[in-house]
Design an enzyme around this catalytic site. Structure first.
Site, PDB file in Angstrom:
ATOM      1  N   ALA A 124       0.839  -1.201   0.000  1.00  0.00           N
ATOM      2  CA  ALA A 124       0.000   0.000   0.000  1.00  0.00           C
ATOM      3  C   ALA A 124       0.875   1.253   0.000  1.00  0.00           C
ATOM      4  O   ALA A 124       2.008   1.242   0.501  1.00  0.00           O
ATOM      5  CB  ALA A 124      -0.923  -0.003   1.210  1.00  0.00           C
ATOM      6  N   ARG A 131       0.933   3.799   1.686  1.00  0.00           N
ATOM      7  CA  ARG A 131       1.353   4.338   2.984  1.00  0.00           C
ATOM      8  C   ARG A 131       2.640   3.677   3.484  1.00  0.00           C
ATOM      9  O   ARG A 131       3.268   4.176   4.418  1.00  0.00           O
ATOM     10  CB  ARG A 131       0.246   4.169   4.020  1.00  0.00           C
ATOM     11  CG  ARG A 131      -0.157   2.729   4.297  1.00  0.00           C
ATOM     12  CD  ARG A 131      -1.307   2.672   5.306  1.00  0.00           C
ATOM     13  NE  ARG A 131      -1.741   1.304   5.564  1.00  0.00           N
ATOM     14  CZ  ARG A 131      -2.648   0.651   4.842  1.00  0.00           C
ATOM     15  NH1 ARG A 131      -3.178   1.235   3.776  1.00  0.00           N
ATOM     16  NH2 ARG A 131      -3.013  -0.578   5.158  1.00  0.00           N
ATOM     17  N   TYR A 132       3.016   2.560   2.863  1.00  0.00           N
ATOM     18  CA  TYR A 132       4.225   1.851   3.283  1.00  0.00           C
ATOM     19  C   TYR A 132       5.423   2.137   2.374  1.00  0.00           C
ATOM     20  O   TYR A 132       6.564   2.047   2.815  1.00  0.00           O
ATOM     21  CB  TYR A 132       3.986   0.335   3.308  1.00  0.00           C
ATOM     22  CG  TYR A 132       2.904  -0.093   4.254  1.00  0.00           C
ATOM     23  CD1 TYR A 132       2.990   0.180   5.617  1.00  0.00           C
ATOM     24  CD2 TYR A 132       1.788  -0.793   3.798  1.00  0.00           C
ATOM     25  CE1 TYR A 132       1.989  -0.223   6.489  1.00  0.00           C
ATOM     26  CE2 TYR A 132       0.784  -1.196   4.661  1.00  0.00           C
ATOM     27  CZ  TYR A 132       0.895  -0.904   6.002  1.00  0.00           C
ATOM     28  OH  TYR A 132      -0.096  -1.292   6.872  1.00  0.00           O
ATOM     29  N   THR A 133       5.183   2.398   1.106  1.00  0.00           N
ATOM     30  CA  THR A 133       6.283   2.541   0.148  1.00  0.00           C
ATOM     31  C   THR A 133       6.747   3.993   0.045  1.00  0.00           C
ATOM     32  O   THR A 133       6.001   4.926   0.351  1.00  0.00           O
ATOM     33  CB  THR A 133       5.852   2.037  -1.238  1.00  0.00           C
ATOM     34  OG1 THR A 133       4.657   2.721  -1.633  1.00  0.00           O
ATOM     35  CG2 THR A 133       5.594   0.550  -1.219  1.00  0.00           C
TER      36      THR A 133
END
Length: 360
Positions: A73, A75-77
């Site tokens: 997602a 928000r993580y990368t």
């Protein structure tokens, strides 16, 4: 729009990575009023070395794999521009391309990018529209630049001359491109069917068995699906593929490797030819080089694409030169006005200084 957003955020290759959610949010809010998945999926693709021949985004985190795994997602990368992306945006601040208002008339965005290298050929393109589709294969950057040089130096060069420096597409996943007349037809007319094969070699296995080792897969082929299809064939077509003893995916961080183990006393070369016929070890890539030129979609060969790229670059360089000339003239006028109170000279010298400051 994604690259322009990243440039506005200052995400150059020498700066730290920034969360993809921030990039996507800025792109949506300022320039692209559509779903966030369309922006993030495009951003992810620009960071995948197995999708683009020359990546434009330097990703940090899970950006998917050749097995079809989706990226994490947003928000993580994290991401920033790759060095080559700077060439797509080079001189953008020097009035090299026209700008227009965004969707809510609060900001301006470029209509096109300066694109100081032919990204359309280097990274290819694939997409559909209403009644239109395009499928342009990727090429080697050095070979494309040599083809541009040839087009500039020898405008009357033939297609055979171009194929000496740009012999064929160059796919990021490797594999083997069969040397067929379709390559020349695709370069000449813009349409053709290329035949791609996996890169395979045969090794000796234990207990007298043979190993068909796959180290590169055709472009666009999902490795996991390809092996699943081979396993399905070994169950459904036992008369042909009953000789397959085992199928393994031995890929690791050092590289791609898949193995099809053949039973003793069977010819692995004959099995391999059947696998080419029935599985994704061999696929057809349909070339359909449709691109926008002079405001309308055209089916073009390689020579036409290079011609329109060079015309675009002529326009970019001309606009940049005019901008730099105007800046230099404004600077000269400022210096002249600043020094004017301290000049005690004749009117002839005034005329000479003024003419020098504003001469072409």
């Amino acid at each position: 729009r994604i690259l322009y957003t990243m440039s506005e955020l200052g995400l150059t290759p020498d700066k730290p990575h920034r969360k993809c959610a921030r990039i996507v949010g800025d792109c949506l809010g300022k320039y692209h009023p559509h779903g966030d998945s369309s922006v993030y999926d495009a951003l992810v693709r620009m960071a995948q070395g197995f999708s683009l021949r020359a990546t434009l985004v330097d990703g940090h985190g899970n950006f998917g794999s050749i097995d079809g795994d989706s990226a994490a997602a947003m928000r993580y990368t994290e991401a920033r521009m790759a060095p080559l992306a700077l060439q797509m945006l080079r001189d953008l601040d020097k009035d090299t391309v026209p700008f227009h208002l965004n969707f809510d008339d609060t900001l301006k965005e470029p209509e096109i990018l300066p694109a100081r290298f032919p990204n359309l050929l280097v990274n290819g393109a694939s997409g559909i529209a209403v009644g239109l589709a395009t499928n342009i294969p990727p090429h080697n950057l050095s070979e494309v630049i040599r083809a541009v040089d040839l087009r500039i130096d020898k405008p009357k060069a033939t297609l055979d001359d171009f194929m000496q420096v740009l012999p064929a597409p160059d796919f990021p996943t490797g594999g083997v491109l069969l040397d067929t007349p379709e390559i020349r037809a695709a370069y000449q007319t813009g349409r053709g069917k290329l035949t791609l094969r996996a890169r395979v070699h045969i090794e000796k296995g234990p207990l007298g068995r043979s190993l068909i080792c796959i180290t590169e897969v055709p472009y666009g082929v999902n490795k996991a699906d390809m092996l699943s299809k081979i396993l399905k064939l070994s169950d459904e077509k036992k008369a042909i593929f009953g000789c397959i003893h085992d199928i393994r995916d031995e890929s690791d961080r050092t590289g791609l490797r898949a193995v099809v183990e053949i039973k003793k006393d069977y010819d692995p070369n004959k099995v391999l030819q059947k696998l080419y016929k029935y599985s994704d070890l061999q696929v057809t890539y349909g070339v359909n080089m449709v691109a926008i030129a002079e405001g309308k979609p055209l089916l073009m060969g390689v020579k036409s694409i290079l011609h329109y790229f060079i015309e675009h670059q002529k326009n970019v360089v001309t606009r940049r030169t005019r901008y730099e000339l105007a800046q230099a003239q404004a600077r000269a006028l400022l210096l002249f006005a600043t020094c004017l109170p301290f000049l005690y000279c004749t009117s002839e010298l005034y005329t000479d200084v003024f003419s020098l400051a504003f001469s072409p």
